[in-house]
Design an enzyme around this catalytic site. Sequence first.
Site, PDB file in Angstrom:
ATOM      1  N   PRO A   2       4.343   5.386   3.917  1.00 36.21           N
ATOM      2  CA  PRO A   2       5.429   4.392   3.947  1.00 36.21           C
ATOM      3  C   PRO A   2       5.968   4.129   2.550  1.00 36.21           C
ATOM      4  CG  PRO A   2       3.441   3.567   5.054  1.00 36.21           C
ATOM      5  CD  PRO A   2       3.061   4.820   4.335  1.00 36.21           C
ATOM      6  N   LYS A  61       4.754  -2.253  -2.631  1.00 32.89           N
ATOM      7  CA  LYS A  61       4.279  -1.884  -1.296  1.00 32.89           C
ATOM      8  C   LYS A  61       3.140  -2.771  -0.802  1.00 32.89           C
ATOM      9  CE  LYS A  61       5.552   2.944  -1.927  1.00 32.89           C
ATOM     10  NZ  LYS A  61       5.036   4.325  -1.865  1.00 32.89           N
ATOM     11  N   ARG A 272       1.466  16.143  -6.404  1.00 33.35           N
ATOM     12  CA  ARG A 272       2.503  16.145  -5.377  1.00 33.35           C
ATOM     13  C   ARG A 272       3.499  17.224  -5.761  1.00 33.35           C
ATOM     14  NH1 ARG A 272       2.530  10.452  -4.567  1.00 33.35           N
ATOM     15  NH2 ARG A 272       4.143  10.434  -3.004  1.00 33.35           N
TER      16      ARG A 272
END
Length: 288
Positions: A2, A61, A272
């Site tokens: 998310p 977040k 990543r």
Amino acid sequence: MPELPEVEVVRAGLERHVVGATITSVEVLHPRPVRRHLAGAADFAAVLAGRRVVAARRRGKYLWLPLDDPETGDALMAHLGMSGQLLVQPAESVAERHLRVRLALEGAAEGRELRFVDQRMFGGLSLSTGGAALPPEIAHIARDPIDPLFDDDEFVRRARRSSSGVKRLLLTQTLISGVGNIYADESLWRSRLHGERPGNRLAAAQLHELLGHVREVMNEALAQGGTSFDALYVNVNGESGYFDRSLHAYGREGDPCDRCATPMRRVAFMNRSSYFCPTCQPAPRVRR
Ligand SMILES: [Zn+2]
């Protein structure tokens, strides 16, 4: 994972469906999501029972629900991690496959449960003592760019003092929070900036423009996420794929750049990937 717009959608859903409710009981089905509560799962359940949720707040977040008093109370903190979801479900509805914690509610959410569902369990719930206004555990995290109190000038000043690459700066939570890998790549593509360009080699105007693109990307995702949330009604859903359809950079290795048709490239970045157009976003020259 998310990203901030999805977490904001979850916050708004909690505000709408959980604020005003009292937690009557808590059942911890797996200890890992409450691992930050050092006194253990049974204590976690005991200290939350009888508490009233009075707000739903977010920094980056991280989400938190102030309990009993919005300024001086404790707070139930939540982080969705990689795969976490917060759902508001009828108490009698079938348990989700990865249901980890259930909180029974009464009052504003009579007959419902707040459920923490998480397959991979990098996320979790914890209690922040006296954390209603801002949990001390996350006080070091900067505001996010869609927070009305985010200070653009301060961000630009600090970024221009750093020799780090601008993508790394966007992911530095003490400088700016809530910008994940996907939105960083998208904002950099829109700004025609390569992520390795050092902050101290960028003009203030370039960084202001970049912030503008970060907000634009997030607001587009928020607009779509809001629609998804309404469709789900009581599901405060932290999982989504709705934002990936309109992306120009992330996940597009080998596809033509939407601006100049050069094949997009992917490079490794902090465990990543980074996606960029080698023509629109030229790599910085190596300084000798
Ligand atoms: Zn291009």
